[in-house]
Design a protein around this motif. Sequence first.
Motif: not given
Length: 627
Positions: A223, A227-228, A438, A518-519, A588, A613, A615-616
């Motif tokens: 994860t 997601y950065d 995604e 998220m996934d 994203n 989603t 980009n943390v």
Amino acid sequence: MGFWKHIAVGLPAAIGLLAWQVPGVDAASVQADTVQNPNTQNAQDLGPASAGETITASLILKVQNEQGLENYIQQTETPGNPNYHKFLTTSQFAAEYAPSQQVIQQIVGDIHQLGLQVDQVDADGLDIQVSGTVAQFDNALNTTIDNFRADGHEFRAPKHVPHIPNVLLNSVLAVVGLDTEQAAQSLTVKSPNVNGASSPQVVLPKSGSTATNTPGSYTVGDTANMYDINPLYQKGITGKGETVGIVTLSDFNPSDAYAYWSGIGLKTPANRIREVQVDGGGQIDAGSDETTLDVEQAGGIAPDANIVVYDAPNTDAGFIDAFYQAVSDNVADSLSVSWGQPEIDYLAAMNNGVDYTDELAAFNQAFMEAAAQGISMFAAAGDSGAYDTARDFPPSDGFTTPLTVDFPASDPYITAAGGTTVPFSANFQLGAVNIQKERPWAWDYLQNLGYTGLFPIGTGGGVSVIWPRPWYQMGISGMQNSASGQAFTDSQGLLFGTPFTYQLPANFAGRNVSDLSMDADPETGYLVYDSADGGWVAGYGGTSFVAPQLNGIAALIDQFTGSRVGFINPVLYGLQKTLGYGSDKPFNDLSDGSTNWYYQAVPGYDPASGIGTPNVANLAAALKWLH
């Protein structure tokens, strides 16, 4: 909704942001036997509950100056406002928005005069827990509490609407807890058993890594890669000094979480988990894997954060009390929940004329308090695509499947966590799957191969027909109104003995769900360590993973920015409008045209994936700049 979820109070519920006011029953003028339990005909009455059995109930008091509270929350999340991030303590909230101590003492006295015992008044002044024997409740409320059997299980419930004194009505929003019927479902899904698909194999990370790079065996390390999150870890941001909270309806074995973190090579502090068992706590049962994975995910994303788990019985009172306990404690900086049910289940039209929207209002008050106190909240959006009722009421049983959303994710003061499928390739007996971008999670790609029985499994998302569109979604391109021609029909009369149809409101400008995704697809899903299931299990998924992952991310962001970021939705939508999408942006965009069985992923916001989603690391930087 099952059996009685509450006592019918004598005044209409103060339901604030709800789309409409539903007239209440004047309990002072209702004879005890005039309003029957809508499900009595479908359950076997086993006779009166034991007169000496001790039971508990909760009185939820009305927030004072609700409009003022709503305004204050908006101010705390509006950059540049003098009250931006000036969050309240619990005592400050109680002094400003709860009934006065004088009123509470009067209510306590009235309860004692009814022959009942006050066990606890929460610090926020909104939740009073009351206990007594069955005989005392029967006498005090002029009702008869019986035991029932339905669908293979037994529970306790009043046979008819209890009668409560007028003296309590001005301050009481809802009374819950006289029954023990199940209140919600966990939102977890496992990989489908389709032809040509072997059971997912457990793959653990190689030495020196916390990620597996293996769909179906993903970990929190994967994860972080997707997601950065890693740039925050590289700066020493691990959630240290923060506390994540989990609200759940099953107990669990904390050692499983430690085994998960250790097994993937993640270093975490010892004794970081504290359990708060609300209303006696939940049971070790089929929902325990939900609690386990919630703790593993939130605590794995934020490996140095403390964790407090509020577990309660799976009843209406347990679910509501757990939230009130959590926000009253005000220890957790962020909270997540991965349990829910379709929001329309609370409406009178779905319950043979019995209205449960006072429960929605009770939940909403707790979420508003959390927002005012700066607690970030996240809820799983559901795993039945755009058709949330399908899980409980399948077409195979003669039910229609209208477009619906899950609660509490649909509440405007919580961040709704949606699900995606990340790129993967696999060969099945009926064909190959090759997802290159995604997309919103929906198993339509398996149905397209010829597999059946998969509709509508996928990420929840859609439009509330109860909660109006909140201020932070106003002016956002891509927002939808409720669709026309949507009806819930019980064609076989399985719920109340006779067929019925509820026509959902059309073109209602409701709260759109989800907010972030998220996934969540089990085919690109996760490992769970659950000793009750033999240890390591692969192929788990569901939006119940995304809510605790966002919970852990909130802890990282809180540490990075130096304080609580609070109710994050207004800022998320503001950043989407001003900064947009890209590898150097906070989000994203998912825009390949795929669906969650109805809503399409298009550029910008859509109910299939929300904003998109995160980009943390970029999101954290943007939030720190706003500080």
